[in-house]
Every structure is written in C-alpha cells, then in structure tokens.
Design a protein around this motif. Structure first.
Motif, PDB file in Angstrom:
ATOM      1  N   TYR A   1       0.815  -1.210   0.000  1.00  0.00           N
ATOM      2  CA  TYR A   1       0.000   0.000   0.000  1.00  0.00           C
ATOM      3  C   TYR A   1       0.850   1.261   0.000  1.00  0.00           C
ATOM      4  O   TYR A   1       1.970   1.280   0.507  1.00  0.00           O
ATOM      5  CB  TYR A   1      -0.955   0.011   1.199  1.00  0.00           C
TER       6      TYR A   1
ATOM      7  N   ALA B   1      -7.510  -3.520   3.229  1.00  0.00           N
ATOM      8  CA  ALA B   1      -7.995  -2.144   3.321  1.00  0.00           C
ATOM      9  C   ALA B   1      -7.166  -1.371   4.339  1.00  0.00           C
ATOM     10  O   ALA B   1      -6.855  -1.879   5.411  1.00  0.00           O
ATOM     11  CB  ALA B   1      -9.467  -2.123   3.718  1.00  0.00           C
TER      12      ALA B   1
ATOM     13  N   LEU C   1     -11.974   3.716   5.013  1.00  0.00           N
ATOM     14  CA  LEU C   1     -11.166   2.612   4.525  1.00  0.00           C
ATOM     15  C   LEU C   1     -10.922   2.757   3.032  1.00  0.00           C
ATOM     16  O   LEU C   1     -11.838   3.087   2.283  1.00  0.00           O
ATOM     17  CB  LEU C   1     -11.852   1.278   4.792  1.00  0.00           C
TER      18      LEU C   1
ATOM     19  N   PHE D   1      -9.851   0.439  -0.025  1.00  0.00           N
ATOM     20  CA  PHE D   1      -9.791  -0.986  -0.305  1.00  0.00           C
ATOM     21  C   PHE D   1      -8.940  -1.283  -1.530  1.00  0.00           C
ATOM     22  O   PHE D   1      -8.950  -0.546  -2.519  1.00  0.00           O
ATOM     23  CB  PHE D   1     -11.200  -1.533  -0.564  1.00  0.00           C
TER      24      PHE D   1
ATOM     25  N   TYR E   1     -20.660   2.360  -0.248  1.00  0.00           N
ATOM     26  CA  TYR E   1     -19.679   1.948  -1.239  1.00  0.00           C
ATOM     27  C   TYR E   1     -20.413   1.375  -2.448  1.00  0.00           C
ATOM     28  O   TYR E   1     -21.527   0.870  -2.338  1.00  0.00           O
ATOM     29  CB  TYR E   1     -18.788   0.822  -0.703  1.00  0.00           C
TER      30      TYR E   1
END
Lengths: 109, 115
Positions: free
Chosen positions: A24, A89, A97, A99, B35
C-alpha cells in the motif's frame, strides 16, 4: 496518490497454507484490515494490524510492516469454505477505509 | 448480534429514475458509509457520515447524494439513474475513530441494475 495492490487470483489445495500479499501507498495510516467476502455476500472482518508484527487468530494470521507498506494474510489448514475473496484495506481519517481490488482464492480438493 | 440491513437485495430501475437505497444499523454507530463494488475495482467509497445530518464526499460522489436524518439510518440517492450506476451497493457502519479496531460492519448489499 493512494494505491493498494494485491494479487487478483490465487489457487491452493485443501489442507495447505496460502499467503496473500498486500502493498500500500496511502497519505494516512491508522491501521490495516483484512476482510473475507464470499460470493454474493457482505465482507466480514478478519483481522486488524496497527503495529508492526504478526497477529494470530486461529487458522488466520496477519502481518504488517509499516516501513515497507506491506502486509500479508496467512491462511493455514485450508478448507473448501475458505474459497472467497480477501480484501485488504487501509484506514485513514474518520475510519475511512481504502480498499484494494481483492484477491479471489480458490481452494481445490 | 450486530446488524446492518439494506432495504433491497435486488433492484431494477430505468434510466432517469430517482432511486433510494436505505441502510439501517442497530449498533448505535456514529459512522456510516456507502460503497459501490465493481469487478476488478474493489470497493469504492461514495459518501460517508460521521454524525446525524453530517456528510462527506468519498472518492466517487458524482451522481449521488445522501441523507442522514437519524443516527441509525443512512440513505443513498441516485437523482437520475444512469446505466453506469449499475453495480453492487454496500452500506457499512463503524464506531467512533477512537475505538480500538474501528472495524466496519457491512450490510448484505443491494444489486442495482439500471436499464
């Protein structure tokens, strides 16, 4: 920018061990989550790491290295029911978050 | 048992229609999220709310609005549905950021098809 990378698909054999990696690059970091999502169902929480090191929870373990921007989810003694997508995440502010696209794991007999 | 519920599992609407997706949580959570999930793209945040009547844009708010009049309920509104809004919509909730893991709890999802 913000980016979370994980492999798209993996296959493994029942009873084996599999490691799903996640890297990440994010502007903020308040911890890293792993979720499991079976097809057609909601994601469910597996693990949370905020400090470097390994967190073990039964057959599942999760590792974090903040300096390397790297995490992995380790699944031991694989079962057929572990066939699912695994979502990495990263938590930012307000518990937002970010993802990754998810890793689809297929477990074969 | 903690629960996040969504008003519909499947929904089919026509282009241009106004669409309401409802989400209710029974955990007294402050934070709520909407989402959308598309193949190969993962979950993308549309809007979130950290308190009643408060809302913040996520990563893809265009074409959507939200409403949070009560703590337990968070609504997603498609003002004029378009075919590119065909997707799986997931609602989630979580406790305040000061809590330990701040995990998000997800609803079962609404698969919306816009024709």
């Amino acid at each position: 920018g913000q980016n979370i990378d994980q492999p798209t698909e993996m296959t493994a054999t029942e009873g084996a061990i599999v490691q799903i990696n996640c890297t990440y690059q994010t502007s903020g970091f308040n911890g890293l989550f792993w979720y499991q999502q079976h097809a057609g169902e909601a994601p469910t929480f597996l693990s949370y790491n905020v400090l470097d090191g390994l967190e073990e929870k039964g057959r599942f373990s999760s590792f974090l290295s903040r300096s390397k921007g790297y995490s992995y989810l380790l699944l031991k003694e694989l079962q057929m029911k572990d066939s699912a997508s695994y979502l990495c995440a990263v938590s930012g502010g307000y518990n937002k978050l970010i993802f990754g696209a998810g890793t689809r794991l297929a477990v074969h007999p | 048992d903690v629960k996040v519920t969504q008003s519909s599992r499947y929904l089919v609407k026509r282009t241009g229609e106004k669409v309401f997706l409802e989400c209710v949580q029974d955990m007294d959570h402050e934070n709520m999220f909407w989402y959308r999930q598309d193949p190969g793209l993962g979950l993308r945040l549309i809007y979130f709310s950290y308190d009643v009547k408060m809302k913040e844009k996520g990563d893809i708010p265009e074409g959507y609005s939200v409403s949070r009049e009560k703590k337990e309920r968070f609504s997603l509104i498609l003002e004029s549905a378009s075919t590119n809004q065909t997707s799986m919509y997931l609602c989630a909730s979580s406790a305040l950021a000061s809590h330990s893991s701040n995990e998000q709890f997800f609803g079962p999802g609404t698969r919306l098809t816009v024709l």
